[in-house]
Write a protein that holds these residues in place. Structure first.
Motif, short mmCIF file in Angstrom:
data_model
loop_
_atom_site.label_atom_id
_atom_site.label_comp_id
_atom_site.label_asym_id
_atom_site.label_seq_id
_atom_site.Cartn_x
_atom_site.Cartn_y
_atom_site.Cartn_z
N ASN A 93 41.43 26.83 15.83
CA ASN A 93 40.13 26.15 16.94
C ASN A 93 38.82 25.67 16.07
N SER B 181 39.44 23.32 13.64
CA SER B 181 39.80 21.70 14.48
C SER B 181 38.49 21.53 14.68
N GLY B 182 37.01 22.45 14.57
CA GLY B 182 35.58 22.08 15.04
C GLY B 182 35.20 22.05 15.63
N ALA C 73 39.45 15.17 12.11
CA ALA C 73 40.61 14.29 12.40
C ALA C 73 41.44 13.12 11.61
N PHE D 237 44.66 17.69 11.47
CA PHE D 237 45.40 17.79 12.85
C PHE D 237 46.10 19.15 12.95
N LEU D 238 45.29 19.73 14.06
CA LEU D 238 46.44 20.39 15.12
C LEU D 238 46.93 21.20 15.88
N ALA D 239 48.07 21.04 16.42
CA ALA D 239 48.92 21.31 17.59
C ALA D 239 48.53 22.15 18.18
N PHE D 240 47.80 22.16 19.36
CA PHE D 240 47.69 23.52 20.61
C PHE D 240 48.22 24.21 20.75
N PRO E 293 48.59 23.35 25.05
CA PRO E 293 47.91 21.37 24.97
C PRO E 293 47.43 20.85 26.13
N GLU F 98 52.99 16.96 21.01
CA GLU F 98 52.13 17.34 20.04
C GLU F 98 52.12 16.66 18.75
N GLN G 101 52.19 13.21 18.32
CA GLN G 101 51.06 12.81 17.88
C GLN G 101 50.56 12.89 16.02
#
Ligand code: ADP
Ligand code: MG
Lengths: 414, 244
Positions: free
Chosen positions: B45, B48-49, B75, B80-83, B86, B154, B157
């Motif tokens: 997290n 990802s900011g 981004a 890229f973060l795959a949560f 999601p 995810e 994306q």
């Protein structure tokens, strides 16, 4: 104390002695209490008297309508239209329809329509209304294209009250979509107090949409009374963002079996706007349906009110009534009040109501931003998403596209 | 590509990361394993900011201080973060979201936005690679998707945005064996010498498909052990107990 208004029946030309007497009587009744405040049932959350007194020095009803040069018509979709300037019907065009099936004339003040709820603004409307139109659609006639009612207001109108009545009758098995399109750019303040009567005869179907072209410094009160006969459908869409003050006071009478009414509202209120929806849905007969879904997005210092009343008569068994309001508050300075009122005398009734309000979920904003979407756009996407449930229900592809685009602009703050 | 030095993170005065160091170079695949609550998602997290963390230490991405970049800029610059979880976004159409996202990134990179036709072509190609039914794309974003469908979304994306550094936070959890293979193939086919992966997982099984260069064990907010692919096999046998 000096009043901030001064209304005279004598300012209206061409009245018979009898009409004058009636109007003066109504004006006297209005003057007794003046503009409504929170003591009035229909104005629980709002002191209109104070709002107006802060924003007007002296409202009068002695305006002269100047003929505007050119009216700008919507190009995005084919439509019929009425042009109404300061409440007065100026022209009409039904080029997509069979003209024999459409009757349009000026409103006939000899045939007054009684209102069940005589609030003070209706009294004032009875006293001062001029202009307006009377539209009637023949039986079995289904409009091919929507009808746009252009509500223009002169640039010169300032510190005036504009009052008018309209009436629309849909005869048996007729069908029509109306877009009530208010178009004024004036920075001047004025007050519109209108009354609309809708009659839906057996098997008819009306979609009635309200939206504004621009932001303006106007104050609106619109009382909408409708009577629905057997197997009729009335869909009302309230998208009228942009007014300084707007109150839609909606009375819907479901008078015969299988009458159905829906109210959908998607409002994205800008800074310091005030919008109210007050509905009274009267289930007067068995097997009728009513549905209300109100969605409000509230920006800085804006205020939204929803007073939804459902009344079910004892004989109105198998009533299906639903109402839900949801508010999205973008700012701590905005406020949304909702008050459902249920008065139910029948026992076999399906009735549900609810109201929620909340702010934007910042985790969702983060999700969108983490995909490269700029913050402002992320907010717009979520606001659009919040309203989309209503926007999806808008009728007719080209009209829908036009409206969705307009609302997109409203969300961006015009 | 990514250099983390002595990273500490607090939430509500609770220490979550306690001096974490990590260096990732282009072409590398790093895996982070560790017990629940050790701070894996917190690290993801922060990269990802996401707001809400009190941070000390240094994170550099391509030589730039990450703290200077907003989430959307990260981004746009290829993070890229795959949560792990999601989110569902009601009222937002998946296709519209994907397109807005791709075009935002392209715009920031000075590339031309994709028109509808070319976008649909691209999405169709990438989603069929992942066995995602096109019908999903016209639905509201993640709303009513199953756990596995969300995870695949995810990865879709990721494949559309073409990041330089992809962080996958427990993307394998909740996937059946077929979905796991599809996701792993998706990662393997995207992997090249210029991009890098940080894969957070509990299970060796994903690492059977995606061979990591390094495996790190995270415990109580710190990397306590780093090894090669064999470390994963050992962890699978013995659990974390030996390392924490
Ligand atoms: N926003 C938060 N507020 C309070 N505690 C948090 C928050 N986020 C994470 N934590 C705590 O920090 C620890 C690490 O969480 P997390 O990074 O999600 O672990 P992991 O992904 O390794 O399971 C946990 O104890 C968790 O409860
Ligand atoms: Mg986690």
């Amino acid at each position: 104390m000096k009043n901030f208004y001064d209304f005279k029946v004598d300012n209206i030309e061409g009245l018979s002695a009898q009409e004058k007497e009636f109007r003066n009587k109504e004006l006297d009744l209005f003057n007794k209490n003046g503009f409504p405040n929170k003591r009035e049932e229909a104005w629980k959350f709002t002191d209109l008297n104070t709002i107006l007194s802060k924003n007007f020095a002296n409202i009068t009803n002695d305006y002269i309508s100047l003929k505007e040069k050119k009216f700008e018509l919507i190009k995005e979709f084919d439509h019929n239209y009425l042009i109404v300037l300061d409440g007065i019907l100026v022209s009409n065009e039904f080029k997509f329809e069979d003209k024999n099936k459409v009757l349009i004339k000026e409103y006939d003040y000899k045939k007054q329509i009684s209102v069940s709820n005589q609030n003070s603004l209706n009294l004032l409307n009875n006293a001062l209304a001029t202009g307006g139109y009377n539209l009637e659609i023949s039986r079995d006639y289904k409009f091919k294209k929507p009808l746009v009612v252009y509500n223009y207001f002169s640039e010169s109108i300032k510190e005036k009250i504009i009052s008018y009545k309209n009436s629309l009758i849909l005869n048996e098995n007729s069908e029509l979509t109306i877009l009530n399109y208010t178009d004024t750019k004036t920075k001047n303040n004025f007050f519109v107090n209108s009354f609309d009567y809708l009659k839906l005869k057996k098997d008819s179907n009306l979609k009635n949409i309200f939206i504004n072209k621009d932001r303006c410094n106007c104050y609106f009160h619109n009382y909408l009374k409708s009577d629905l006969e057997q197997n009729t459908n009335l869909d009302t869409y309230i998208l009228s963002t942009g007014l300084k003050f707007n109150k839609m006071d909606i009375e819907i009478n479901l008078n015969e079996e299988r009458a159905k009414s829906s109210i959908f509202s998607a409002l994205s209120l800008g800074s310091e706007e005030h919008q109210e929806i007050k509905s009274s849905i009267n289930h007067n007969f068995k097997n009728c349906q009513s549905y209300q879904k109100i969605k409000n997005v509230l920006n800085d210092q804006s205020r939204g009110v929803y007073q939804g009343k459902i009344f079910v008569k004892q004989e109105a068994q198998k009533t299906d009534a639903y109402q839900l309001s949801k508010a999205l508050l973008l700012n701590d300075n905005s406020e949304f009040d909702a008050k459902p009122e249920l008065e139910i005398y029948a026992d076999d009734v399906k009735c549900s109501h609810g109201s929620t309000s909340g702010s934007i979920d910042l985790n969702l904003i983060h999700y969108l931003k983490s995909r490269g979407i700029p913050e402002k756009e992320a907010y717009q996407m979520l606001i659009n998403g919040f309203l989309s449930e209503i926007l999806e229900k808008l009728p007719e592809d080209n009209l829908k596209k036009f409206l969705v685009e307009k609302i997109g602009r409203q969300i961006n703050g015009y | 590509m990514l250099n983390i030095k002595n990273l500490e993170a607090k939430v509500d005065n609770k220490h979550i990361l306690n001096g974490l160091n990590l260096d990732i170079k282009p072409g590398e695949v790093h895996a982070i394993m560790g017990p629940n609550g050790s701070g894996k998602s917190t690290l993801a997290n922060i990269l990802s900011g996401k707001n809400g963390y009190e941070i000390k230490g240094e994170i550099k991405y391509d030589g730039q201080n990450l703290s200077e970049l907003s989430t959307e800029e990260r981004a746009q610059k290829g993070i890229f973060l795959a949560f792990q979880y999601p989110l569902e976004i009601p009222g937002v159409n998946t296709n519209v979201f994907l397109r807005t996202s791709l075009n935002s990134v392209r715009k920031a990179r000075g590339e031309k936005e994709l028109d509808t036709l070319n976008f649909l072509k691209l999405v169709k190609e990438k989603s069929s690679e992942l066995g995602i039914n096109e019908k999903f794309l016209s639905r509201q974003l993640n709303v009513g998707f199953s756990g596995g469908e969300k995870k695949k979304n995810e990865i879709l994306q990721m494949k559309i945005l073409q990041p330089k550094l992809a962080i996958l936070d427990e993307t394998d959890s909740g996937l059946d064996i077929d979905a796991l293979r599809i996701v792993a193939d998706g990662v393997n086919s995207y992997k090249n010498k210029d991009n890098a992966f940080l894969i957070i997982t509990h299970y060796q099984r994903l690492l059977d498909y995606i061979k990591p260069n390094f495996i790190h064990v995270l415990s109580k907010g710190k990397i306590v052990k780093t090894g090669n692919a064999e470390l994963g096999v050992e962890l699978e046998k013995t659990g974390y107990a030996n390392f924490i």
